[in-house]
Design a protein around this motif. Sequence first.
Motif, PDB file in Angstrom:
ATOM      1  N   LYS A   1       8.765  -4.522   9.068  1.00 36.84           N
ATOM      2  CA  LYS A   1       7.680  -5.435   9.431  1.00 36.84           C
ATOM      3  C   LYS A   1       6.382  -4.669   9.597  1.00 36.84           C
ATOM      4  N   GLU A   2       6.437  -3.523  10.233  1.00 35.34           N
ATOM      5  CA  GLU A   2       5.221  -2.751  10.477  1.00 35.34           C
ATOM      6  C   GLU A   2       4.596  -2.285   9.161  1.00 35.34           C
ATOM      7  N   MET A   3       5.407  -1.943   8.187  1.00 35.92           N
ATOM      8  CA  MET A   3       4.871  -1.554   6.883  1.00 35.92           C
ATOM      9  C   MET A   3       4.148  -2.720   6.218  1.00 35.92           C
ATOM     10  N   MET A   4       4.715  -3.912   6.328  1.00 37.23           N
ATOM     11  CA  MET A   4       4.072  -5.101   5.749  1.00 37.23           C
ATOM     12  C   MET A   4       2.760  -5.404   6.457  1.00 37.23           C
ATOM     13  N   LEU A   5       2.733  -5.220   7.769  1.00 34.81           N
ATOM     14  CA  LEU A   5       1.498  -5.429   8.521  1.00 34.81           C
ATOM     15  C   LEU A   5       0.468  -4.359   8.172  1.00 34.81           C
TER      16      LEU A   5
ATOM     17  N   ILE B   1      17.042  -8.849   3.233  1.00 33.24           N
ATOM     18  CA  ILE B   1      15.984  -9.768   2.817  1.00 33.24           C
ATOM     19  C   ILE B   1      15.584 -10.591   4.031  1.00 33.24           C
ATOM     20  N   LEU B   2      14.288 -10.843   4.172  1.00 32.67           N
ATOM     21  CA  LEU B   2      13.811 -11.602   5.323  1.00 32.67           C
ATOM     22  C   LEU B   2      14.396 -13.012   5.355  1.00 32.67           C
TER      23      LEU B   2
ATOM     24  N   ILE C   1       0.826  -1.211   0.000  1.00 32.40           N
ATOM     25  CA  ILE C   1       0.000   0.000   0.000  1.00 32.40           C
ATOM     26  C   ILE C   1       0.861   1.262   0.000  1.00 32.40           C
ATOM     27  N   HIS C   2       2.164   1.121   0.192  1.00 32.56           N
ATOM     28  CA  HIS C   2       3.047   2.273   0.408  1.00 32.56           C
ATOM     29  C   HIS C   2       3.545   2.809  -0.933  1.00 32.56           C
ATOM     30  N   ASP C   3       3.206   4.056  -1.224  1.00 26.84           N
ATOM     31  CA  ASP C   3       3.566   4.636  -2.512  1.00 26.84           C
ATOM     32  C   ASP C   3       5.073   4.791  -2.692  1.00 26.84           C
ATOM     33  N   GLU C   4       5.805   4.987  -1.581  1.00 28.38           N
ATOM     34  CA  GLU C   4       7.257   5.095  -1.730  1.00 28.38           C
ATOM     35  C   GLU C   4       7.848   3.764  -2.198  1.00 28.38           C
ATOM     36  N   THR C   5       7.256   2.655  -1.727  1.00 29.82           N
ATOM     37  CA  THR C   5       7.693   1.341  -2.194  1.00 29.82           C
ATOM     38  C   THR C   5       7.309   1.144  -3.657  1.00 29.82           C
ATOM     39  N   ALA C   6       6.092   1.562  -4.009  1.00 29.49           N
ATOM     40  CA  ALA C   6       5.629   1.425  -5.400  1.00 29.49           C
ATOM     41  C   ALA C   6       6.575   2.132  -6.361  1.00 29.49           C
ATOM     42  N   LYS C   7       7.020   3.328  -5.981  1.00 25.69           N
ATOM     43  CA  LYS C   7       7.966   4.052  -6.825  1.00 25.69           C
ATOM     44  C   LYS C   7       9.301   3.320  -6.885  1.00 25.69           C
ATOM     45  N   ARG C   8       9.711   2.786  -5.763  1.00 27.19           N
ATOM     46  CA  ARG C   8      11.005   2.101  -5.703  1.00 27.19           C
ATOM     47  C   ARG C   8      11.034   0.876  -6.611  1.00 27.19           C
ATOM     48  N   VAL C   9       9.903   0.172  -6.707  1.00 31.85           N
ATOM     49  CA  VAL C   9       9.863  -1.042  -7.533  1.00 31.85           C
ATOM     50  C   VAL C   9       9.242  -0.780  -8.903  1.00 31.85           C
ATOM     51  N   ASN C  10       8.988   0.495  -9.212  1.00 30.87           N
ATOM     52  CA  ASN C  10       8.480   0.888 -10.533  1.00 30.87           C
ATOM     53  C   ASN C  10       7.130   0.238 -10.853  1.00 30.87           C
ATOM     54  N   ARG C  11       6.196   0.289  -9.891  1.00 26.86           N
ATOM     55  CA  ARG C  11       4.884  -0.341 -10.115  1.00 26.86           C
ATOM     56  C   ARG C  11       4.064   0.401 -11.166  1.00 26.86           C
TER      57      ARG C  11
ATOM     58  N   HIS D   1      -2.755  -9.540  -4.632  1.00 25.86           N
ATOM     59  CA  HIS D   1      -1.403 -10.059  -4.427  1.00 25.86           C
ATOM     60  C   HIS D   1      -0.591  -9.054  -3.610  1.00 25.86           C
ATOM     61  N   ILE D   2       0.116  -9.535  -2.598  1.00 19.93           N
ATOM     62  CA  ILE D   2       1.078  -8.694  -1.898  1.00 19.93           C
ATOM     63  C   ILE D   2       2.411  -9.431  -1.799  1.00 19.93           C
ATOM     64  N   ILE D   3       3.486  -8.668  -1.613  1.00 16.26           N
ATOM     65  CA  ILE D   3       4.826  -9.244  -1.496  1.00 16.26           C
ATOM     66  C   ILE D   3       5.462  -8.754  -0.208  1.00 16.26           C
ATOM     67  N   ASN D   4       5.959  -9.686   0.575  1.00 13.21           N
ATOM     68  CA  ASN D   4       6.733  -9.348   1.768  1.00 13.21           C
ATOM     69  C   ASN D   4       8.217  -9.239   1.420  1.00 13.21           C
ATOM     70  N   SER D   5       8.914  -8.344   2.114  1.00 13.52           N
ATOM     71  CA  SER D   5      10.356  -8.124   1.980  1.00 13.52           C
ATOM     72  C   SER D   5      10.725  -7.276   0.772  1.00 13.52           C
ATOM     73  N   LEU D   6       9.792  -6.456   0.307  1.00 11.78           N
ATOM     74  CA  LEU D   6      10.175  -5.487  -0.712  1.00 11.78           C
ATOM     75  C   LEU D   6      11.236  -4.545  -0.138  1.00 11.78           C
ATOM     76  N   PRO D   7      12.102  -4.002  -0.969  1.00 12.62           N
ATOM     77  CA  PRO D   7      13.262  -3.254  -0.467  1.00 12.62           C
ATOM     78  C   PRO D   7      12.920  -2.186   0.558  1.00 12.62           C
ATOM     79  N   TYR D   8      13.535  -2.331   1.708  1.00 11.18           N
ATOM     80  CA  TYR D   8      13.510  -1.362   2.801  1.00 11.18           C
ATOM     81  C   TYR D   8      12.146  -1.226   3.488  1.00 11.18           C
ATOM     82  N   GLU D   9      11.257  -2.163   3.269  1.00  6.95           N
ATOM     83  CA  GLU D   9      10.015  -2.153   4.034  1.00  6.95           C
ATOM     84  C   GLU D   9      10.242  -2.823   5.391  1.00  6.95           C
TER      85      GLU D   9
END
Length: 317
Positions: free
Chosen positions: A205-209, A247-248, A161-171, A195-203
């Motif tokens: 645990k709290e962000m994944m939750l 990486i987790l 759900i985090h837009d900073e992650t989306a930009k980082r992975v070029n979603r 679909h969700i992915i755990n362990s995306l760069p620099y996320e």
Amino acid sequence: MKKVNPFPFSDDNKRYHTWNYYLKHQYHEKVFKVALNANFSCPNRDGTCGVGGCSFCGSLGSGEYAGDIHEDLFAQFEERKAMMKRKWPDGSAIAYFQAYTNTYAKLDTLKKTFDPFVNREDVVALSIATRCDCLEDDKITYLQSLTKQKDIWIELGLQSIHDETAKRVNRGHDYQTFLDCIQRLKHTDLKICVHIINSLPYESKEMMLDTVRAIADLPIHAIKIHMLHIMEDTQMAKEYKEHPFPILTKEEYIDIVVSQLELLPPEIIIQRLTGDGVKDKLIAPDWTLKKVVVLNDIDKEMVRRNTWQGKHYTKSV
């Protein structure tokens, strides 16, 4: 004395709402997915909203286990169905349009692709992997019309759900675009899997939750939870080799997945709790290759914690 499973949607020791449980109770027979490659593209590859695709996505558009693109769809379907029939002779199929973005085309193309499978007696449902920015209203109306004949699943790749992650992975789109799509889909009979992915760069645990907390209150039917696979021939692989990011571990992943399951309402179907990376292309983490071990360890951790899907779910106001 045998422990009683406190989770209601289970016929075995699983403390979460498995895909197998849903299929068994929905169709009263064995049902399996047949992965297909319908030769679609992606707006995040052709320049419409980006180039190169999501940085974790390989050249086959997450369709590594789909059919051969050089064969027509019925040939793909028959070949892969025959493989599944060897294991489950009496089973029925879900036609799974897996590779790339399967609503990224004109409406006439979608009709030519999906209509023949809706009309097959040996297909109980269609599952269509796509993006939230490729479901215009006319396409939703068409897909809704198909639900009069078969169950139609729409699989949306959110990842985070985090837009900073989306930009980082070029979603290629923001979270609000996803929410807008869900709002348009909720008025239909289409079934939604996210679909969700755990362990995306620099996320963290709290962000994944937080991603799961947000999804928990959306009008969806299922979720797929994946561990990040860093695969050869992807942009993420290049980035990882140049600047490795954390990486987790397997233990960390299991801890997070169990915590995520606790936050999801028990009615949401868990289609996946780990993915299938191609062994020859997988850079990291190698523990994901032992899929059965990971799933068994999730079960053990849920028993150890005396927990189950939905134990800590509270509907937001």
